[in-house]
Write an enzyme that holds these catalytic residues in place. Sequence first.
Site, short mmCIF file in Angstrom:
data_model
loop_
_atom_site.label_atom_id
_atom_site.label_comp_id
_atom_site.label_asym_id
_atom_site.label_seq_id
_atom_site.Cartn_x
_atom_site.Cartn_y
_atom_site.Cartn_z
N GLU B 10 39.53 35.35 62.06
CA GLU B 10 39.18 36.69 61.58
C GLU B 10 37.94 36.57 60.70
O GLU B 10 37.93 35.77 59.78
CB GLU B 10 40.30 37.30 60.72
CG GLU B 10 41.67 36.73 60.92
CD GLU B 10 42.60 37.02 59.73
OE1 GLU B 10 42.34 37.93 58.93
OE2 GLU B 10 43.61 36.32 59.63
N ASP B 96 37.99 46.38 56.80
CA ASP B 96 38.90 45.75 55.86
C ASP B 96 38.13 45.47 54.57
O ASP B 96 37.11 44.80 54.58
CB ASP B 96 39.43 44.45 56.45
CG ASP B 96 40.65 43.94 55.70
OD1 ASP B 96 41.26 44.73 54.97
OD2 ASP B 96 40.98 42.76 55.85
N GLU B 101 35.37 44.00 60.17
CA GLU B 101 36.03 42.73 60.46
C GLU B 101 36.35 42.64 61.94
O GLU B 101 36.73 43.64 62.56
CB GLU B 101 37.31 42.61 59.63
CG GLU B 101 38.19 41.42 60.00
CD GLU B 101 39.14 40.96 58.90
OE1 GLU B 101 38.97 41.41 57.74
OE2 GLU B 101 40.04 40.17 59.20
N SER B 103 38.78 40.36 64.46
CA SER B 103 39.75 39.30 64.68
C SER B 103 39.74 38.96 66.16
O SER B 103 39.90 39.85 67.00
CB SER B 103 41.15 39.76 64.29
OG SER B 103 41.19 40.08 62.92
N HIS B 157 38.79 33.77 58.11
CA HIS B 157 40.09 33.12 58.07
C HIS B 157 40.46 32.55 59.44
O HIS B 157 40.17 33.15 60.47
CB HIS B 157 41.16 34.12 57.64
CG HIS B 157 40.94 34.68 56.27
ND1 HIS B 157 41.72 35.68 55.73
CD2 HIS B 157 40.03 34.36 55.32
CE1 HIS B 157 41.29 35.96 54.51
NE2 HIS B 157 40.26 35.19 54.24
N ASN B 159 43.66 31.15 61.83
CA ASN B 159 45.12 31.25 61.97
C ASN B 159 45.59 30.24 63.00
O ASN B 159 44.98 30.10 64.06
CB ASN B 159 45.51 32.65 62.43
CG ASN B 159 45.20 33.68 61.36
OD1 ASN B 159 45.84 33.70 60.33
ND2 ASN B 159 44.20 34.51 61.60
N ARG B 241 52.82 31.11 60.89
CA ARG B 241 51.39 31.25 61.13
C ARG B 241 50.70 30.73 59.89
O ARG B 241 50.85 31.30 58.81
CB ARG B 241 50.99 32.70 61.37
CG ARG B 241 49.47 32.90 61.42
CD ARG B 241 49.07 34.31 61.82
NE ARG B 241 49.53 35.32 60.89
CZ ARG B 241 48.71 36.09 60.15
NH1 ARG B 241 47.41 35.96 60.24
NH2 ARG B 241 49.21 37.00 59.34
N HIS B 243 47.77 30.58 57.63
CA HIS B 243 46.63 31.44 57.39
C HIS B 243 45.68 30.66 56.48
O HIS B 243 45.98 30.44 55.31
CB HIS B 243 47.16 32.72 56.70
CG HIS B 243 46.15 33.79 56.51
ND1 HIS B 243 45.91 34.35 55.28
CD2 HIS B 243 45.33 34.43 57.37
CE1 HIS B 243 44.98 35.30 55.41
NE2 HIS B 243 44.62 35.36 56.67
#
Lengths: 64, 502
Positions: B10, B96, B101, B103, B157, B159, B241, B243
Amino acid sequence: MAQRETSEHRRGRQVEETEEPTTASTAAPSDLDADVDAILDEIDDVLEENAEDFVKSFVQKGGQ
Amino acid sequence: MSVHRVMGIETEYGISIPRHPTINPTVSSSRIVNAYARHVVPTGQRPGGWDYALESPLRDARGYDMSRAEADPSQLTDDPAMANVVLTNGSRLYVDHAHPELSTPEVTNPRDAVLWDRAGVEIMRIAMALVAKEPESHPIVLYKNNTDNKGASYGCHENYLMDRRTPFAEIVRHLTPFFITRQVFTGAGRLGIGQDGRRLAYQLSQRADFFEVEVGLETTLKRPIINTRDEPHADPERYRRLHVIVGDANMSDTATYLKMGTTSLVLALLEAGALNDLDLWPQNPVREMHQVSHDTQLSHLVTLADGRRMTALDIQREFHARATDFCVDPDAQTRDVLDKWSTIIDDLDRDPAVCADRIDWVAKRTLIDGFRHRESLDWSSPRLQLIDLQYSDLRPDKGLAAKLEQRGRLARMFDDVTVTDAITSAPTDTRAYFRGECIRRFPESVAAASWDSLVFDLPGREALLRVPMIDPLRGTHEHVHGLLEGSADAEALVGSLMRDSR
């Protein structure tokens, strides 16, 4: 000009990253300097005018 | 053991309207999202069409049990902060925290993560161009970076889906030294030290100085090296998950590839218990994270809790050696990640300058040093700050990383045709395929989507219908292509799903 064609050619296919360092490190130093100089010239052309104001006005809200 | 696992990226993009710094960034971000959403019409997705329903059936082996949707379309709003669209390539584009953003869809390997991250950049470029064409609008410029150098940071980020059985304490114990030291190849480079960048020196990472604690749930303040958010978007009894919020947003494909690939391998080692006897815990993790980033010579010695002192590269070598030992008969991509990981460690050790074609902080430093020497500029020169910022400018004619790529000085992993395809096509080996294909084939019928559900709005039905997709590895091309091909419309598709689930 030849330089430009080479990079155009590279863009058009799957690039093997491992080729790049070889290309860079085996070039004669003077070629390398000339190349870096050419890049700096090109970047000089695209850098925003009035750097100080531009950088100052780039203010962001915090995110994650 | 391999690099393969469900993963995604993301990215919050920096956003600015040059010479108009007072324009509300949330409004600008929603213009980016809405411009792209209109561009990919027709779509039945409501503004803010993200399925926030908390209820998820968790014990569905097939992943296709039907339930009535909780969300009523009238509850969805036009609030700019809610701008959101799910795309045919399975990704999510939204607003966001005052940033646009993107993802990526769920992918199964680092190479695909790079490809759909790259597609995300192209989507942002298209959105910028669309906004620029709107009448009487100020062009919006997006940046793939992580700080304004004035105290604000925003994230990129990662994941990773991982085995729930792996003890979290073990994850913390090993990922902390790994994250602190992977900056040597994941750093995107920054001119400025401290959160507000006040001290003028160059450092490896955009993000490092914004980390203040070792472990925690926060992502916007008191940022932790290990983030404990745990919302798996999958069966929580089987999966966690992970993160990861410490990473920089990379312009270099190789950097993203190594970031995802090496982290996935370390997680595989953790899951296999292969690190149980390894102890690389730093005496002061937060301070070491900053110091590793501030040391462009890569000679800083990290002090471990047991008193040993090791460089970041030495610590990376320890992890690499374990991964090599435990990856018996690796598949091609795992072999490739292992090879590139050891090559980058060796090259950085020999002379970081030779990594300018693969590593962002080196590429950016080469430009900054080049200008500094050629024009005898002082470190305080705004032009050097501008190079730092403009490196990540997404405009193809202005962005410096883009210029380096055009010249073949920054390596690309995919050609234009492949990236263009990924802008509209989802990965075929995860549920992103089902999500993306439903949106592509039946745009008017998909009212909302989320990672683990699709909400259909079908003619003649008063209520919305929610299709849960709790398993990230169901809904693949292999699994649903025939079903999709055999469904003339969404009604038929839902009908088949309901029959199957009885």
